[in-house]
Design a protein around this motif. Structure first.
Motif, mmCIF file in Angstrom:
data_model
loop_
_atom_site.group_PDB
_atom_site.id
_atom_site.type_symbol
_atom_site.label_atom_id
_atom_site.label_comp_id
_atom_site.label_asym_id
_atom_site.label_seq_id
_atom_site.Cartn_x
_atom_site.Cartn_y
_atom_site.Cartn_z
ATOM 1 N N VAL A 47 -8.454 -0.094 -9.502
ATOM 2 C CA VAL A 47 -9.767 -0.658 -9.795
ATOM 3 C C VAL A 47 -10.300 -1.375 -8.565
ATOM 4 N N GLY A 48 -11.489 -0.988 -8.108
ATOM 5 C CA GLY A 48 -12.132 -1.674 -6.991
ATOM 6 C C GLY A 48 -12.064 -0.875 -5.704
ATOM 7 N N PHE A 49 -12.959 -1.205 -4.782
ATOM 8 C CA PHE A 49 -13.090 -0.444 -3.543
ATOM 9 C C PHE A 49 -11.807 -0.491 -2.713
ATOM 10 N N ALA A 50 -11.228 -1.686 -2.558
ATOM 11 C CA ALA A 50 -10.048 -1.815 -1.700
ATOM 12 C C ALA A 50 -8.878 -1.037 -2.272
ATOM 13 N N ALA A 51 -8.638 -1.161 -3.571
ATOM 14 C CA ALA A 51 -7.494 -0.477 -4.182
ATOM 15 C C ALA A 51 -7.662 1.036 -4.119
ATOM 16 N N VAL A 52 -8.853 1.515 -4.475
ATOM 17 C CA VAL A 52 -9.073 2.964 -4.490
ATOM 18 C C VAL A 52 -8.978 3.543 -3.087
ATOM 19 N N GLY A 53 -9.503 2.808 -2.108
ATOM 20 C CA GLY A 53 -9.575 3.361 -0.759
ATOM 21 C C GLY A 53 -8.309 3.265 0.051
ATOM 22 N N ALA A 54 -7.472 2.254 -0.203
ATOM 23 C CA ALA A 54 -6.394 1.988 0.751
ATOM 24 C C ALA A 54 -5.003 1.854 0.179
ATOM 25 N N LEU A 55 -4.850 1.566 -1.103
ATOM 26 C CA LEU A 55 -3.545 1.156 -1.613
ATOM 27 C C LEU A 55 -2.505 2.272 -1.516
ATOM 28 N N LEU A 56 -2.852 3.481 -1.904
ATOM 29 C CA LEU A 56 -1.868 4.569 -1.887
ATOM 30 C C LEU A 56 -1.452 4.957 -0.469
ATOM 31 N N PRO A 57 -2.399 5.185 0.454
ATOM 32 C CA PRO A 57 -1.949 5.522 1.812
ATOM 33 C C PRO A 57 -1.166 4.402 2.490
ATOM 34 N N GLU A 58 -1.507 3.148 2.182
ATOM 35 C CA GLU A 58 -0.752 2.042 2.780
ATOM 36 C C GLU A 58 0.680 2.020 2.254
ATOM 37 N N ALA A 59 0.861 2.289 0.965
ATOM 38 C CA ALA A 59 2.212 2.329 0.398
ATOM 39 C C ALA A 59 3.024 3.450 1.022
ATOM 40 N N ALA A 60 2.408 4.607 1.226
ATOM 41 C CA ALA A 60 3.119 5.744 1.839
ATOM 42 C C ALA A 60 3.578 5.399 3.245
ATOM 43 N N SER A 61 2.695 4.729 3.997
ATOM 44 C CA SER A 61 3.035 4.378 5.376
ATOM 45 C C SER A 61 4.096 3.278 5.434
ATOM 46 N N ARG A 62 3.931 2.276 4.597
ATOM 47 C CA ARG A 62 4.828 1.120 4.621
ATOM 48 C C ARG A 62 6.266 1.510 4.263
ATOM 49 N N PHE A 63 6.435 2.422 3.299
ATOM 50 C CA PHE A 63 7.776 2.748 2.815
ATOM 51 C C PHE A 63 8.254 4.128 3.291
ATOM 52 N N GLU A 64 7.463 4.733 4.176
ATOM 53 C CA GLU A 64 7.835 6.005 4.798
ATOM 54 C C GLU A 64 8.189 7.055 3.753
ATOM 55 N N VAL A 65 7.261 7.237 2.796
ATOM 56 C CA VAL A 65 7.431 8.254 1.761
ATOM 57 C C VAL A 65 6.249 9.214 1.804
ATOM 58 N N GLU A 66 6.460 10.368 1.223
ATOM 59 C CA GLU A 66 5.351 11.312 1.019
ATOM 60 C C GLU A 66 4.762 11.005 -0.364
ATOM 61 N N LEU A 67 3.458 10.725 -0.402
ATOM 62 C CA LEU A 67 2.800 10.371 -1.657
ATOM 63 C C LEU A 67 1.568 11.247 -1.818
ATOM 64 N N ALA A 68 1.541 12.029 -2.891
ATOM 65 C CA ALA A 68 0.440 12.965 -3.110
ATOM 66 C C ALA A 68 -0.198 12.744 -4.477
ATOM 67 N N THR A 69 -1.504 12.879 -4.554
ATOM 68 C CA THR A 69 -2.186 12.846 -5.860
ATOM 69 C C THR A 69 -2.154 14.264 -6.426
ATOM 70 N N ILE A 70 -1.595 14.400 -7.625
ATOM 71 C CA ILE A 70 -1.407 15.732 -8.212
ATOM 72 C C ILE A 70 -2.151 15.889 -9.543
ATOM 73 N N GLY A 71 -3.041 14.949 -9.814
ATOM 74 C CA GLY A 71 -3.847 15.041 -11.028
ATOM 75 C C GLY A 71 -4.753 13.842 -11.151
ATOM 76 N N GLY A 72 -5.721 13.918 -12.065
ATOM 77 C CA GLY A 72 -6.633 12.807 -12.289
ATOM 78 C C GLY A 72 -7.844 12.887 -11.398
ATOM 79 N N GLY A 73 -8.481 11.743 -11.163
ATOM 80 C CA GLY A 73 -9.689 11.721 -10.355
ATOM 81 C C GLY A 73 -10.302 10.342 -10.305
ATOM 82 N N LEU A 74 -11.533 10.300 -9.806
ATOM 83 C CA LEU A 74 -12.252 9.066 -9.537
ATOM 84 C C LEU A 74 -13.517 9.008 -10.382
ATOM 85 N N THR A 75 -13.856 7.813 -10.891
ATOM 86 C CA THR A 75 -15.111 7.608 -11.607
ATOM 87 C C THR A 75 -15.661 6.246 -11.202
ATOM 88 N N ARG A 76 -16.756 5.851 -11.830
ATOM 89 C CA ARG A 76 -17.327 4.529 -11.597
ATOM 90 C C ARG A 76 -17.577 3.838 -12.925
#
Length: 338
Positions: free
Chosen positions: A263-292
């Motif tokens: 929820v929110g601009f910061a979480a939607v835009g940055a949280l997943l890629p930052e987690a992937a980088s911080r913990f050196e994992v491959e993280l992919a979105t495999i379903g769902g989507g974005l709304t407002r």
């Protein structure tokens, strides 16, 4: 503030009464845009009529700014009713009068003088985006414009509350947004409390602050819209968030899988890629989507994670405000931050 306490309303039926409302209790804050959503026959229109004091409940209490309306009658009842405008199909526009004339009609009935009447008509026509249409007849307008005209007429007398019963029904999708914008402006610019009923989840998603789900006359869920979207098992979330339809075989190719609500601009835009980088994992979105939700971006993704620190990555996402339900194993479980 509108306070509803244990409202029950029934109508005569074949053999036994039909319960339209069952112990409905809600608090609707002053100046809010509150949505009541539910299927046909859920009791939404009955609730609107009861709040508008057009129908009396079998039992329960309706308070408007603390005033218990149960004992009102005669002149005092009429005064309070004038503070609650109703937008529904029961008051058609006058085809013989202009757009401005339709808005002026309720003011004329109240004996409002000419200069004050013209000022009020001009203000609500501007709010409804119909100033340039003031001299036209309702028959020259589109259905969406006629609905906006109906909103302007309902607002003309300066009510404190507007009950909008299914305000976009029958309006083309490309015009329904403009109707909802007028309701939102009424709340923001005039301070009107708007209670909106609808079957359409998209209407709630676009303009409502808070929402209640009505089903068979009962409130089955209510609260802040953004809070409900993140709640596990929420009917609002299932209705309004993007659908996740990911084949099990695709999920099984990852070390971990989870459903994540952001929820929110910061979480939607940055949280997943930052987690992937911080913990050196491959993280992919495999379903769902974005709304407002109003102006707030909200995402529901199914994510797949590969790497030795997959669990740490998902826990970190949860710690930083996302709502994570872990899907690995026989039973999905909500991931709780340590």
């Amino acid at each position: 503030m509108i306070t509803l306490e244990n409202l029950t309303k029934s109508f005569p039926g074949k053999g036994s009464p039909v319960l339209a409302l069952r112990d409905v209790s809600l608090e609707i804050g002053a100046g809010s845009l509150y949505g009541v959503v539910g299927p046909a026959g859920a009791g939404k229109s009955t609730l609107a009529k009861v709040v508008a004091l057009q129908e009396k409940p079998d039992r329960g209490t309706i308070r408007l700014d603390g005033l218990n309306t149960a004992g009102l009658d005669g002149r005092r009842l009429r005064e309070v009713r004038r503070q609650v405008a109703v937008l529904d199909g029961s008051s058609p526009l006058n085809a013989e009068r202009t757009v401005a004339g339709n808005v002026a009609a309720p003011l004329e009935q109240l004996g409002v003088d000419g200069p004050q009447r013209r000022s009020r008509v001009g203000r609500v026509l501007d709010l409804a985006g119909l100033t340039q249409r003031a001299t036209q007849q309702p028959g020259e307008l589109t259905e969406g414009q006629r609905r906006r005209l109906a909103v302007a007429r309902a607002l003309a007398t300066g009510p404190a509350v507007l009950l909008a019963d299914d305000p976009t029904a029958g309006v083309a999708s490309e015009e329904s947004g403009s109707v909802l914008t007028v309701l939102d402006r009424a709340r923001a610019e005039l301070g009107v409390t708007v209670l909106l009923t609808t079957q359409d989840g998209a209407v709630v998603r676009r303009v409502c602050d808070q929402v209640a789900v009505l089903d068979s006359g009962r409130v089955v869920e209510h609260g802040s819209l953004l809070d409900l979207l993140a709640a596990p098992g929420s009917r609002v979330a299932e209705t309004l968030l993007p659908v996740i339809d990911t084949p099990p075989a695709q999920t099984a190719t990852y070390d971990r899988a989870a459903d994540v609500v952001l929820v929110g601009f910061a979480a939607v835009g940055a949280l997943l890629p930052e987690a992937a980088s911080r913990f050196e994992v491959e993280l992919a979105t495999i379903g769902g989507g974005l709304t407002r939700i109003g102006d707030t971006p909200v995402a529901r993704f199914r994510v797949g994670v590969r790497g030795a620190r997959s669990d740490h990555a998902l826990a970190w996402i949860a710690e930083h405000g996302a709502h994570v339900t872990h899907l690995t194993g026989a039973t999905p479980k909500r991931l709780v931050a340590a």
